[in-house]
Design an enzyme around this catalytic site. Structure first.
Site, PDB file in Angstrom:
ATOM      1  CB  THR A   1      -0.872  -0.027   1.271  1.00  0.00           C
ATOM      2  OG1 THR A   1      -1.838  -1.048   1.117  1.00  0.00           O
ATOM      3  CG2 THR A   1      -1.565   1.297   1.529  1.00  0.00           C
TER       4      THR A   1
ATOM      5  NE  ARG B   1      -9.112  -7.485   3.132  1.00  0.00           N
ATOM      6  CZ  ARG B   1      -8.081  -6.641   3.171  1.00  0.00           C
ATOM      7  NH1 ARG B   1      -7.787  -5.915   2.118  1.00  0.00           N
ATOM      8  NH2 ARG B   1      -7.333  -6.528   4.251  1.00  0.00           N
ATOM      9  CB  VAL B   2     -13.319  -3.109   1.684  1.00  0.00           C
ATOM     10  CG1 VAL B   2     -12.715  -1.716   1.819  1.00  0.00           C
ATOM     11  CG2 VAL B   2     -14.136  -3.202   0.390  1.00  0.00           C
ATOM     12  N   GLY B   3     -10.184  -3.534   2.865  1.00  0.00           N
ATOM     13  CA  GLY B   3      -9.312  -3.388   4.035  1.00  0.00           C
ATOM     14  C   GLY B   3      -9.442  -2.014   4.674  1.00  0.00           C
ATOM     15  CG  ASP B   4      -5.967  -0.583   6.678  1.00  0.00           C
ATOM     16  OD1 ASP B   4      -5.795  -1.433   5.769  1.00  0.00           O
ATOM     17  OD2 ASP B   4      -5.039   0.112   7.119  1.00  0.00           O
TER      18      ASP B   4
ATOM     19  CB  THR C   1       1.018   0.127   4.882  1.00  0.00           C
ATOM     20  OG1 THR C   1       1.216  -1.135   4.235  1.00  0.00           O
ATOM     21  CG2 THR C   1       2.285   0.489   5.638  1.00  0.00           C
ATOM     22  N   GLY C   2      -0.697  -2.301   6.265  1.00  0.00           N
ATOM     23  CA  GLY C   2      -0.585  -3.503   7.080  1.00  0.00           C
ATOM     24  C   GLY C   2      -1.792  -4.396   6.887  1.00  0.00           C
TER      25      GLY C   2
ATOM     26  N   GLY D   1      -5.061  -5.191   7.049  1.00  0.00           N
ATOM     27  CA  GLY D   1      -6.163  -4.261   7.192  1.00  0.00           C
ATOM     28  C   GLY D   1      -7.186  -4.603   8.248  1.00  0.00           C
TER      29      GLY D   1
HETATM   30  N1  ASP Z   1      -3.734  -2.358   4.435  1.00  0.00           N
HETATM   31  C1  ASP Z   1      -3.973  -2.946   3.154  1.00  0.00           C
HETATM   32  C2  ASP Z   1      -5.207  -3.809   3.217  1.00  0.00           C
HETATM   33  O1  ASP Z   1      -5.417  -4.481   4.208  1.00  0.00           O
HETATM   34  C3  ASP Z   1      -2.854  -3.778   2.677  1.00  0.00           C
HETATM   35  C4  ASP Z   1      -1.526  -3.081   2.622  1.00  0.00           C
HETATM   36  O2  ASP Z   1      -1.208  -2.287   3.501  1.00  0.00           O
HETATM   37  O3  ASP Z   1      -0.769  -3.337   1.662  1.00  0.00           O
HETATM   38  O4  ASP Z   1      -5.936  -3.856   2.243  1.00  0.00           O
END
Ligand code: ASP
Length: 337
Positions: free
Chosen positions: A194, A222-225, A245-246, A248
């Site tokens: 990200t 699916r949707v992350g953070d 980033t991480g 999510g």
């Molecule tokens: N945070 C992002 C997600 O969970 C992934 C990422 O940080 O690369 O979609």
């Protein structure tokens, strides 16, 4: 009286040049994802490529701020460069969903008035961060998703980008390996790619933005953070601007970006401590990743509980650096003007 005026005049004349014309400070931090980065796996050529990409984004954002431009514009300038670079999991080079598509998420927030825009699951917009900003400025909504977000993009004059533009062989191979070897997204990606940027401009305004392809093999919409205001992105002139980033799911559960800003605002916590403590909380639940933040005082800070995070920061105090592995750039800088 005359003597006093003469003394004041003398004092003004003898001030160091930089103090006389010291413009208000600015500050910028960027990231290109955190994760299990192994120095042994990183060839010198790869390293040069990543560092050049981070530096280009940092330079683009810094130029805006140095010239007196808005934090929002600096954030967009930096993120567009990272979205266009296939090394990162945002825009071109986004990871693949289980169904073999690329679905993009992004969000942006203006700390001046806490106006925010976000998009999730878009497949045909070259720079999702610009669409997120258009949701902020040209709609009455904060978040649009899927086909609706794409229709909105067309109605606002965005070109329709063919989905094949986003696909890269490396990301496709990661999906195939995941399926063949029954691996998790973390096993095949090793890192979260990200991208994000946070900025303080010379007018004292903060902004934050984040853009991603999500996690390899994501399914069922699916949707992350990253596109969630308060989880992956937050900006408030009263406290700080954060991009995350991480993994999510954990960042959503902790409400990472807002939680860090709230600790600054209500507890008077030191920015580095607030970021480290919230990341420790993420780790306690089983998640990993990292954050970048800037404060109204111009501090530019990183915190991550992974072995590395692609990152960079630049400030009016003369800081200008990019780094990848842990320990390379860790302590927060102390701005001197
Ligand atoms: N945070 C992002 C997600 O969970 C992934 C990422 O940080 O690369 O979609």
């Amino acid at each position: 009286m005359k003597k006093l005026i003469a003394l004041i005049a003398l004092a003004l004349m003898t001030q160091p040049a930089h103090a006389q014309d010291a413009a208000p400070k600015w500050s910028l931090a960027i990231h290109g994802g955190a994760g299990t980065l192994d120095p042994a796996q990183m060839t010198p050529e790869k390293r040069v490529q990543y560092e050049a990409a981070l530096q280009a984004a940092l330079d683009a954002g810094s130029k805006v701020l140095k010239d007196g431009g808005a934090a929002m514009d600096a954030v967009k300038a930096a993120i567009v460069i990272l979205e266009d670079n296939p090394l990162f999991n945002a825009g071109k080079g986004a990871v693949f969903t289980w169904d073999g598509t690329n679905e993009l998420d992004a969000s942006i927030m203006d700390g001046r008035d806490r106006s925010a825009g976000a998009v999730a699951g878009v497949k045909t917009v070259k720079n999702p961060i610009l669409l997120a900003d258009t949701v902020r400025t040209q709609s009455e909504h904060v978040m649009l998703m899927g086909k609706g977000a794409e229709d909105f993009a067309v109605s606002k004059g965005f070109a329709v980008t063919p989905p094949v533009y986003f696909a890269t062989p490396e990301r496709r191979e990661a999906l195939e390996r995941m399926k063949a070897e029954k691996l998790s997204a973390l096993d095949v990606d090793h890192k979260f790619g990200t991208v994000g940027a946070v900025a303080l401009d010379r007018s004292g305004n903060l902004a934050a933005g984040t853009s991603t392809g999500g996690m390899t093999g994501k399914r069922w919409g699916r949707v992350g953070d990253a596109p969630l205001i308060g989880a992956g992105t937050y900006a408030d002139n009263r406290s700080c601007a954060v991009s995350a980033t991480g993994w999510g799911e954990y960042f959503i559960r902790v409400g990472v970006a807002h939680e860090i800003c709230a600790r600054l605002r209500f507890q008077g916590a030191k920015p580095q401590d607030a970021a480290d403590d919230v990341m420790a909380d993420v780790a306690k639940l089983g998640g990993d990743g990292g954050v970048i933040l800037v404060t109204p005082e111009g501090e530019a800070i990183f915190s991550f509980n992974t072995t590395g995070m692609y990152r960079g920061r630049a400030t009016s105090a003369g800081v200008n650096e990019v780094a990848i592995f842990g320990g390379e750039v860790r302590a927060s800088n102390t701005p001197n003007h």
